[in-house]
Design a protein around this motif. Sequence first.
Motif, PDB file in Angstrom:
ATOM      1  N   ARG A 120       1.553   6.135 -11.160  1.00  4.30           N
ATOM      2  CA  ARG A 120       2.636   5.747 -12.061  1.00  4.30           C
ATOM      3  C   ARG A 120       2.636   4.223 -12.129  1.00  4.30           C
ATOM      4  NH1 ARG A 120       7.417   8.257  -9.414  1.00  4.30           N
ATOM      5  NH2 ARG A 120       5.948   9.015  -7.859  1.00  4.30           N
ATOM      6  N   TRP A 121       3.453   3.641 -12.991  1.00  7.16           N
ATOM      7  CA  TRP A 121       3.318   2.191 -13.204  1.00  7.16           C
ATOM      8  C   TRP A 121       3.525   1.330 -11.957  1.00  7.16           C
ATOM      9  CZ3 TRP A 121       7.277  -1.110 -12.286  1.00  7.16           C
ATOM     10  CH2 TRP A 121       8.565  -0.586 -12.281  1.00  7.16           C
ATOM     11  N   PRO A 122       4.450   1.716 -11.000  1.00  6.04           N
ATOM     12  CA  PRO A 122       4.572   0.833  -9.824  1.00  6.04           C
ATOM     13  C   PRO A 122       3.266   0.772  -9.037  1.00  6.04           C
ATOM     14  CG  PRO A 122       6.394   2.397  -9.943  1.00  6.04           C
ATOM     15  CD  PRO A 122       5.383   2.849 -10.926  1.00  6.04           C
ATOM     16  N   ASP A 123       2.538   1.895  -9.033  1.00  9.42           N
ATOM     17  CA  ASP A 123       1.242   1.937  -8.353  1.00  9.42           C
ATOM     18  C   ASP A 123       0.309   0.891  -8.960  1.00  9.42           C
ATOM     19  OD1 ASP A 123      -1.033   2.612  -7.012  1.00  9.42           O
ATOM     20  OD2 ASP A 123      -1.445   4.419  -8.180  1.00  9.42           O
ATOM     21  N   TYR A 124       0.163   0.955 -10.283  1.00  6.19           N
ATOM     22  CA  TYR A 124      -0.741   0.021 -10.950  1.00  6.19           C
ATOM     23  C   TYR A 124      -0.313  -1.424 -10.710  1.00  6.19           C
ATOM     24  CZ  TYR A 124      -2.295   4.233 -13.329  1.00  6.19           C
ATOM     25  OH  TYR A 124      -2.776   5.471 -13.590  1.00  6.19           O
ATOM     26  N   LEU A 125       0.970  -1.663 -10.882  1.00  6.24           N
ATOM     27  CA  LEU A 125       1.480  -3.036 -10.768  1.00  6.24           C
ATOM     28  C   LEU A 125       1.245  -3.587  -9.367  1.00  6.24           C
ATOM     29  CD1 LEU A 125       3.138  -5.275 -12.239  1.00  6.24           C
ATOM     30  CD2 LEU A 125       5.126  -4.376 -11.015  1.00  6.24           C
ATOM     31  N   VAL A 126       1.632  -2.778  -8.374  1.00  3.12           N
ATOM     32  CA  VAL A 126       1.528  -3.240  -6.994  1.00  3.12           C
ATOM     33  C   VAL A 126       0.066  -3.493  -6.618  1.00  3.12           C
ATOM     34  CG1 VAL A 126       1.663  -2.379  -4.640  1.00  3.12           C
ATOM     35  CG2 VAL A 126       3.694  -2.361  -6.092  1.00  3.12           C
ATOM     36  N   MET A 127      -0.798  -2.567  -6.985  1.00  2.00           N
ATOM     37  CA  MET A 127      -2.195  -2.743  -6.629  1.00  2.00           C
ATOM     38  C   MET A 127      -2.799  -3.931  -7.374  1.00  2.00           C
ATOM     39  SD  MET A 127      -2.540  -0.826  -4.256  1.00  2.00           S
ATOM     40  CE  MET A 127      -4.239  -1.065  -3.820  1.00  2.00           C
ATOM     41  N   PHE A 128      -2.359  -4.133  -8.596  1.00  2.00           N
ATOM     42  CA  PHE A 128      -2.836  -5.283  -9.369  1.00  2.00           C
ATOM     43  C   PHE A 128      -2.458  -6.579  -8.639  1.00  2.00           C
ATOM     44  CE2 PHE A 128      -2.403  -8.412 -12.801  1.00  2.00           C
ATOM     45  CZ  PHE A 128      -3.670  -8.314 -13.347  1.00  2.00           C
ATOM     46  N   ILE A 129      -1.192  -6.662  -8.197  1.00  2.00           N
ATOM     47  CA  ILE A 129      -0.749  -7.857  -7.476  1.00  2.00           C
ATOM     48  C   ILE A 129      -1.546  -8.038  -6.190  1.00  2.00           C
ATOM     49  CG2 ILE A 129       1.199  -8.848  -6.193  1.00  2.00           C
ATOM     50  CD1 ILE A 129       3.048  -7.446  -8.224  1.00  2.00           C
ATOM     51  N   ALA A 130      -1.765  -6.912  -5.498  1.00  2.00           N
ATOM     52  CA  ALA A 130      -2.456  -6.987  -4.218  1.00  2.00           C
ATOM     53  C   ALA A 130      -3.871  -7.522  -4.391  1.00  2.00           C
ATOM     54  CB  ALA A 130      -2.488  -5.615  -3.565  1.00  2.00           C
ATOM     55  N   ILE A 131      -4.506  -7.110  -5.473  1.00  6.22           N
ATOM     56  CA  ILE A 131      -5.909  -7.497  -5.663  1.00  6.22           C
ATOM     57  C   ILE A 131      -6.022  -8.906  -6.260  1.00  6.22           C
ATOM     58  CG2 ILE A 131      -8.061  -6.862  -6.776  1.00  6.22           C
ATOM     59  CD1 ILE A 131      -6.974  -3.994  -6.850  1.00  6.22           C
ATOM     60  N   LEU A 132      -4.999  -9.276  -7.040  1.00  9.78           N
ATOM     61  CA  LEU A 132      -5.072 -10.517  -7.800  1.00  9.78           C
ATOM     62  C   LEU A 132      -5.504 -11.721  -6.954  1.00  9.78           C
ATOM     63  CD1 LEU A 132      -4.574 -10.961 -10.755  1.00  9.78           C
ATOM     64  CD2 LEU A 132      -2.323 -11.876 -10.198  1.00  9.78           C
ATOM     65  N   GLY A 133      -4.971 -11.799  -5.734  1.00 12.03           N
ATOM     66  CA  GLY A 133      -5.251 -12.956  -4.890  1.00 12.03           C
ATOM     67  C   GLY A 133      -6.698 -13.079  -4.455  1.00 12.03           C
ATOM     68  N   VAL A 134      -7.460 -11.989  -4.567  1.00 16.66           N
ATOM     69  CA  VAL A 134      -8.859 -12.092  -4.124  1.00 16.66           C
ATOM     70  C   VAL A 134      -9.835 -12.041  -5.288  1.00 16.66           C
ATOM     71  CG1 VAL A 134      -8.569 -11.239  -1.786  1.00 16.66           C
ATOM     72  CG2 VAL A 134      -8.846  -9.617  -3.653  1.00 16.66           C
ATOM     73  N   THR A 135      -9.309 -12.191  -6.502  1.00 16.57           N
ATOM     74  CA  THR A 135     -10.233 -12.116  -7.635  1.00 16.57           C
ATOM     75  C   THR A 135     -10.920 -13.436  -7.924  1.00 16.57           C
ATOM     76  OG1 THR A 135      -8.384 -12.517  -9.095  1.00 16.57           O
ATOM     77  CG2 THR A 135      -9.067 -10.238  -8.824  1.00 16.57           C
ATOM     78  N   VAL A 136     -10.398 -14.530  -7.410  1.00 23.94           N
ATOM     79  CA  VAL A 136     -11.097 -15.809  -7.594  1.00 23.94           C
ATOM     80  C   VAL A 136     -11.450 -16.367  -6.215  1.00 23.94           C
ATOM     81  CG1 VAL A 136     -10.376 -16.597  -9.859  1.00 23.94           C
ATOM     82  CG2 VAL A 136      -8.848 -16.861  -7.935  1.00 23.94           C
ATOM     83  N   GLY A 186       0.817  -1.212   0.000  1.00 19.70           N
ATOM     84  CA  GLY A 186       0.000   0.000   0.000  1.00 19.70           C
ATOM     85  C   GLY A 186       0.849   1.259   0.000  1.00 19.70           C
ATOM     86  N   VAL A 187       1.905   1.273   0.806  1.00 18.15           N
ATOM     87  CA  VAL A 187       2.777   2.440   0.881  1.00 18.15           C
ATOM     88  C   VAL A 187       3.509   2.652  -0.447  1.00 18.15           C
ATOM     89  CG1 VAL A 187       4.802   3.409   2.020  1.00 18.15           C
ATOM     90  CG2 VAL A 187       3.044   2.267   3.372  1.00 18.15           C
ATOM     91  N   ILE A 188       4.021   1.542  -1.000  1.00 19.77           N
ATOM     92  CA  ILE A 188       4.718   1.659  -2.289  1.00 19.77           C
ATOM     93  C   ILE A 188       3.784   2.253  -3.330  1.00 19.77           C
ATOM     94  CG2 ILE A 188       5.763   0.357  -4.193  1.00 19.77           C
ATOM     95  CD1 ILE A 188       6.755  -1.658  -2.122  1.00 19.77           C
TER      96      ILE A 188
END
Lengths: 310, 585, 307
Positions: A127-143, A118-120
């Motif tokens: 910027r792209w690290p924001d998108y990437l990090v949040m994507f990873i964070a959410i990925l685990g709860v999408t299924v 979240g801090v990162i």
Amino acid sequence: MKKYIIKRIAYMLLTLWIVITLTFFLMHSIPGDPLAYMAKTLPEQTRINFYEKYGLDKPVYVQYGIFMKNLITKGDLGESIRYPGRTVTDTISKHATVSGRLGLQAIAVGITIGIVLGVIAALNRNRWPDYLVMFIAILGVTVPLFIIAALLQYTLSVKFKLLPTTGWGKFKHTIIPTIAMCFGSIATYARYMRSNVLEVINQDYILTAQAKGVSPFNVVRKHVLRNAILPAITILGPQIAGIFTGSFVIERIFSIPGLGSYYISSISDRDYTMIIGTTVFYAALFIVSQLVVDLLYGVVDPRIRVSGDN
Amino acid sequence: MRSKKYLALLLVVMLVSILAVGCGSDDTPNTDEPATNGNEEKEEGEKQEGEEVDGTSSATFGLDEEQYLTFVLDAEPSTLDPSKGADNYSNTILLNVMEPLLRLEEDSDNNTAIAAAGAESWEANEDGTVWTFKIRDNTWSDGVKVRAQDYEYGIKRSLDPDTASPYSWIIGDIKNASKVNSGELPVDELGVKALDDETLEITLENPTPYFEQLTYNRTMLPQRQDIVEAQGDKFGTEIETVVFNGPFTLSTWVHNSELILTKNESYWNAEEVLMETVNLKIIQDENARLNSLTNGEIDGSATNRPEWREQFMANEDMVHYEVVNPTTFFMFFNTQDEVFSNANIRKAFSAAVDREELANVIFDGIHTPAYGWVPPTMNIGDDEYRSLVDGPVEKLVKEEDPVELLQKGLEELGMDTDPSKLTVTISLGGTDQWFRTYGEYLQQVFNTKLGVDFQVQQMEWPVFDSNVNKGDFQIGYMSWGADYNDPSNMLNLFRSDAGAIGTGWVNERYDELIDLAGKEMDVAKRLEYFREAEGILLYEDAAVAPIVFPRSNIFRYEYVHNLGINPFSTQGYKNAYTWFREPAN
Amino acid sequence: MENVITQDKFKHIGPDPSMGDELARPRVSYWQDAWRRLKTNKVAMVAIVVLFLILVMTIVGPHINGFKYEVMDPTKVNGKPNSTHWFGTDELGRDIFSRVWQAGRSSMIIGLVGAFISTVVGSIYGAFAAYKGGKIDNIMMRIVEVLTSIPYLIVVIIISIVIDSRGIGTLILTLTLTGWCGMARLVRGQMLQLKQQEFIMAAQALGVSPWKIIRKHLIPNSLSVVIVAITFDIPGYIFAESFLSYLGLGPQPPATSWGALASAAQQKFIFYPYQLFFPALMIALTMLSFTLLGDGLRDALDPKLRQ
């Protein structure tokens, strides 16, 4: 403050009583009985003896009276019908410990990773690290969890034989379940931290600190984190109940002797005493955590500090 | 993996050749025929082991030095109190930690035969109503001698109405059992009596041809009065509350997780028990079970999932057993229902099911089509009942046209003969995916074959159970597994006073036949009674429509030997041993 | 006394277009501004497009390749994806492509209707409790606590027995029965903050009716929080349904849902991974899109982040 807490506790007991009463009559109104698990239609006499032994032959309101009396006078939740001789209190305390250990482990891992992500994300906003990090964070709860858990079990223990498939007792048994379970916390805390940090970062005292020449790392560590984490504590409250009541899916797939499976199995077994027992346990935890959250809000945000007459 | 296998093979060849030289006899144990006379093989093995000087010799025979097995229980055993609980999981444990009067031992052809166990000998009087058991010299795990009184107490406690045993009905043939169980007579009036410490006498209501088959049921296991009374309600809930007298003792019991059985050194036949430890993991999820089997974390399991079956069958390290279970899957009709009060309509629905196709589509060809009520593997005398009696449904399917039967039935009822105006509902007592698929299949079958509007209702099992008890259904579907090995166990269910399967069906001739068979000791006569009764049940009245006889596919690693596969056998793990298990990684 | 203002002291200069630039910025409403900011958020825009595509496919998808979702074909059991059956076939030979979209229809209906009901009920309940405050608020919040504490499965079983059906409608009813409680808490919390603000007190002082205050002031001011919550509620309902399906309490055949497809396929994903992949992908895409859209909306609607 003291007055407020006493008042809240009185309300808690009232709520608990309503929950017990409603659940008691609801569960007796669903068709089926505790003998159904035998999958055989039994002779009348067998049923009569069994009903008599467990007091099921009495009218429901009488059973309710007996239950309430035992609960209030002795704190006794009764004996399981499906597992003769085992007291409900014993069963709950034994299995809630297992769920608690796994749950705490998962939440600790989840919070740590979530906060870091979240801090990162916040510091790199849009910027792209924001998108990437949040994507990873959410990925685990999408299924759904049952898919994640099954996939993890298959890859880590069947395919690569790194860890045992099922079981309980050693640390290695907890690794895959912990991974499967921490995704939820990661997503929650990463998103929460991101918006909190964004809010804090625009505050004047951060600008002041930066102006004074505090290093960016120290700004984050000393000012941003401290002020952003505090509100995050309040979302921990409702999760506490969930930690000790366990996860049915995880316990089933990894054969973990937690409490979660009892919430489901007691209902399908019509194990009445166990249904009420687990309900009381969950409701009490839930209501207490609500109180804790409300009190924590006061600590964190003085504006909502509670007073005796509120 | 591969290389290890070759290494093991090489070792086998080497050892076998050493053996051939060393012993020079033909009693060399053969790895290909593990089950053949397993007992004797072992005895010889043991003896020779004793004769050898150094301790490593057991390896010479391929018998693993460490004898342990790991298997799975599908769910937590409810209790170790023999008089309470009735689930298969606690039954499994009890048979390994307790010594019943007699056991069903499985021979090398996987047939079962009654054998002495807790009783070293037994006999019945001439008319078969009084049985005397001579109790063997055996000790409980706390050092106390096992006495006939322990068996007496166990049986009496099971029938005591205060115990409320859910299984007590199974020993209802003992004299005064039902009166004692209903509280009409005191427990002391029960026809069970220890004449002295070694002699147990059991008196029956009627000659009961299958009585030996009841002696290994949990309700007849020995119990120690002192322990039961000291523990009270806690008896059976934890290891510390029970004592054992079987081949194993339970040494660990983590609820909902794991049980460990350890060899009982004070067991009367301990020297023939090779197995030292049996770990039983509780795994409810079938995928998790099968993953564990693939992994080698467990030594065997069963599955009927075709994909897994294929995978395991291709696995060279595993042995595959296909076993017919003494169980019947069937549809049953509510004869009190307006439509299904008519026998022709019931027959129409029974005849309309193509059991071959159903077995293939729904059960992947694993289960076998059922045309009779009594499942295979059940014996009458020494013969399998099903091999002597043709299934009555076969005749029904061959000779009758379901559409005509339905027409005839509707006419008899004075209803509209247009089948499309008839709505029929089947209740399914399960909500999982399999029941979904099954319901969808039946819907298609009856819609197309009979042209009726066929509805499927899925519900939780307890709801289904309660609806059936209330007579609130048209067609039901369930399975019934036999409790002991005699056709009467299955056919008695339809006596009009049994009320076991909620068809509401009453047939006087059927009742009469069942009563006759219950008292008849002559096998040929009993067979004829059963044949006629089954015909009435399935053909003339068609109160039920058997669908399939299920089969299990058991897979075990090849080092597991002499465990037995017959679903009736009650030998447990005591005869099992492992042979050339790969060293654990 | 020479102070006479004469006409010639003034001069008409006419409109000067160049002066327009001096205005700081055009007047934009809150919603226009939010939309403008949302548009710049590429992630959120992609999420909207994906959601739109999925929504369209759940409507037309089951009819595209000519295979009906419920028709079995015993000759094509467990077929891999190919040119006729794009997503393969299931254990009864049914076309997975058609089934996935048909199931999506149920899942989307459950998600959208469920979120709608819980938003309406939860908002009204929460707003009312917060507005009334005191005893009424306290009682109403205890009711919420009671509802959330009763074992959910008992409620599910009772409702399926009472209604005697396990269709999509019943599922939505059971899921929303306690599902609105979260929204009620959220709205109440938001309202409590707003209540203390001056403009509400002013309205009260002017004698505006309570209903009008709720409608005109409280609801619009807490709308942003609610909208964000909705985007999390929709996938929440889809997930809750999939858990019920895992327990075998999902929709009854022939109705199906993503959760039902996924939990059936989970049993044999080792052998037929594609049967799990497609429904799981749809759940994941929907979940991801709603979540990212929600995050985007939060940023866009948050007045504090207004630039």
